[in-house]
Design an enzyme around this catalytic site. Sequence first.
Site, PDB file in Angstrom:
ATOM      1  N   HIS A   1      -8.031  -5.293  -1.438  1.00  0.00           N
ATOM      2  CA  HIS A   1      -6.699  -4.486  -0.824  1.00  0.00           C
ATOM      3  C   HIS A   1      -5.909  -5.718   0.189  1.00  0.00           C
ATOM      4  O   HIS A   1      -4.790  -5.775   0.199  1.00  0.00           O
ATOM      5  CB  HIS A   1      -6.555  -3.493  -0.226  1.00  0.00           C
ATOM      6  CG  HIS A   1      -5.833  -2.079   0.669  1.00  0.00           C
ATOM      7  ND1 HIS A   1      -5.046  -1.919  -0.457  1.00  0.00           N
ATOM      8  CD2 HIS A   1      -5.281  -2.142   1.704  1.00  0.00           C
ATOM      9  CE1 HIS A   1      -3.950  -0.747  -0.117  1.00  0.00           C
ATOM     10  NE2 HIS A   1      -4.602  -0.908   1.280  1.00  0.00           N
TER      11      HIS A   1
ATOM     12  N   ASP B   1      -9.883  -3.848  -5.667  1.00  0.00           N
ATOM     13  CA  ASP B   1      -9.099  -3.072  -4.491  1.00  0.00           C
ATOM     14  C   ASP B   1      -9.975  -2.011  -4.192  1.00  0.00           C
ATOM     15  O   ASP B   1     -10.156  -0.622  -5.128  1.00  0.00           O
ATOM     16  CB  ASP B   1      -7.387  -3.270  -5.136  1.00  0.00           C
ATOM     17  CG  ASP B   1      -7.082  -2.212  -3.611  1.00  0.00           C
ATOM     18  OD1 ASP B   1      -7.872  -1.738  -2.830  1.00  0.00           O
ATOM     19  OD2 ASP B   1      -5.782  -2.666  -3.378  1.00  0.00           O
TER      20      ASP B   1
ATOM     21  N   SER C   1       1.301  -1.270  -0.071  1.00  0.00           N
ATOM     22  CA  SER C   1       0.400  -0.110  -0.069  1.00  0.00           C
ATOM     23  C   SER C   1       1.040   1.085   0.142  1.00  0.00           C
ATOM     24  O   SER C   1       1.850   1.122  -0.921  1.00  0.00           O
ATOM     25  CB  SER C   1      -0.766   0.042   0.874  1.00  0.00           C
ATOM     26  OG  SER C   1      -2.058   0.777   1.236  1.00  0.00           O
TER      27      SER C   1
END
Length: 708
Positions: free
Chosen positions: A680, A645, A560
């Site tokens: 995610h 995501d 991330s």
Amino acid sequence: MKKFYLTLFVMSNSLFYSQTFPNIKAPTAEKKEHIRDIHGDKVNDPYYWMIDYFKKGKDSTQVVEYLKSENTYWKEMMKDTDSFREILFQEMKARIKEKDESVPTFKNGYYYYTRTETGKQYFKYCRKKGNLNASEEILLDVDQLAEGHSYYSASGFNISPDNTKMIYGVDDVSRRQYTLYLKDLTTGETTPLGIKNTTGSATWANDNKTIFYTAKNPTTLLTEKIFRHTLGTDVAQDHLVYEEKDKSNYIGVGKSKNENFIFIYSTATTSSETRFLDANNPNGTFLVFQPRMKDVLYDVTALENKFLITTNKDALNFKVMETPLNATEVKNWKDFIPHRKDVLMEGISAFKNYLVFSERQNGLSQLVIYNRKTGKKEFLKFDEPTYTVYPSGNPEYNTDNFRFGYTSMITPSSQFEQDLSTGKRTLLKQQEVLGGYNKEEYITERLFATAKDGTKIPISIVYKKGFQKNGNSPLLLYAYGSYGSSMDATFSTTRLSLLNRGFAFAIAHIRGGQEMGRQWYEDGKMMKKKNTFTDFIDAGEYLVKEKYTSSKHLYAQGGSAGGLLMGAIVNMNPSLWHGIISQVPFVDVVNTMLDESIPLTTNEYDEWGNPNNKEAYFYMKSYSPYENIEKKNYPNLLVTTGLHDSQVQYFEPAKWVAKLRDMKTDQNIILLKTDMDYGHGGASGRFDYLKDIALVYAFMFKLEGIKQ
């Protein structure tokens, strides 16, 4: 002979790689002109079309086909590791106690816990009334509910004050958009409430029939509104009690631990605001605790006779203030725990007779017990050089028993209970590592690298005894470095598969986190963001200098915002790393931050800046990984993403990989793996995620020539 072998290895890098990986042509992404024109700066983005699946544009099908071709490519390139990855998967799975049970938590007359069963991916949420010898009541069988779903997340379990009803949320797409359900615990009947696109939880008022929930914007996924719903009424009649107008704020709703108040929170990176309501009067009007103040964050804790406020008002590292229940504006606030330059105040666990403060000093977490009657303080002490300690499972207000978790890089996750009145400490449970684990076989250290500006960067490291500090050992360096999130030293059973094959694992506690106090975060955000990247590079160079590893055996990993870190360091110092694992990486910073339709973008302005501002634009552009790819050599890369995501959209890593392939001048490989069913956080089952870890390890093992 030895000297000749080393020379041959260095001179034959391309030969080595061609023997390691099959000679298969990588996918080539089509280029289509797209001009970004802002602040007098025109930039062509030839891979912009990859956004079309998200935008539902004309090239949507082409995007999916491209991602599938990348998936075919990585599978072929890693095909010879299929059996090894299965071995790694089974090895890691075998360490997990499949039939297990959490430590029961007592609240309002019941003990609540989850338990898992052999071979099952999910869990059962259960309770027992009064004591642990009572009969079990299964409140939710998530194993059963998840059948037939490639992804399933059930969360936000919240029991009504009279213990007869439960609200929970379900996301079966992996975009963190939850639908709320009501279960009648007396009849067992479950009812969809018709409330969709929420954060996955709701808060009960004390009347047992009113709930408050947060609604998201369906496009941007921003939390925008708080509604009040009365059970048995149509959702269309739900009353809007709060709407956030500032798109840089996150909002939420919760209840005070003593059950007296409903709180609405609105928080950005630099300022916050709280509203409160008597939980016995759900139809009343929420009152503003204190209107938001520029550059001031505050968090409210309700006691029976006053409010405590954890705030950074005139206190960089936060302090605790107090105010009467009927006079909450800042003019009434008085110091309770004064500000300290060397201690970061992180939070409060409130009990009727005690308070427990979560603090951070010298980069380590600590807990401080405060006796509300005497004012006496007591620090909980621990012996290891680097560790993590935190409150865990304390929903009950009227108790003197405090529970906390403890772990380190060599100590499995442990849950303790401490009697706050006597000091007696009891180990309730320690994570069991099946197959045997002896912490004495491993060593953990705390090191300090010196950054270019003289700042000391802490590093937590672990390795198995016998690890040679001769520059020839492999090492994986991990970091995050954003949002003030501290990456503390914790134990991992899966990591043993790495350590047992000769790797060391290290965490660089770089600026952008909050390990060394609030200034540590301030010095790694906005116009100081590059400190995050240079700190990580300096940590890597330190580990090479001290012969923990060398650039031929040094690997880096981040996800991330940590994936942004990976993208930046390979542009800034590509020769330092042999391999990079970049997971769901935020690498197209400028383009994403310019597009408010992309989920969560406006929430991030206080972290990265708003590129509509010229100065912020050019600073972002100077480090954004996608913008700064050049014709030069890059290390080997494994990049992962998820088609659904909601935090970092799939097109960022896809564009990044395509551009890297086009520009790089070396024979190293780049693999892009897209989970077509997940978002995610990856897979939702408790075993499936191990396959992703097995791939990461196999990638590094392959580069190291480790085959078993």
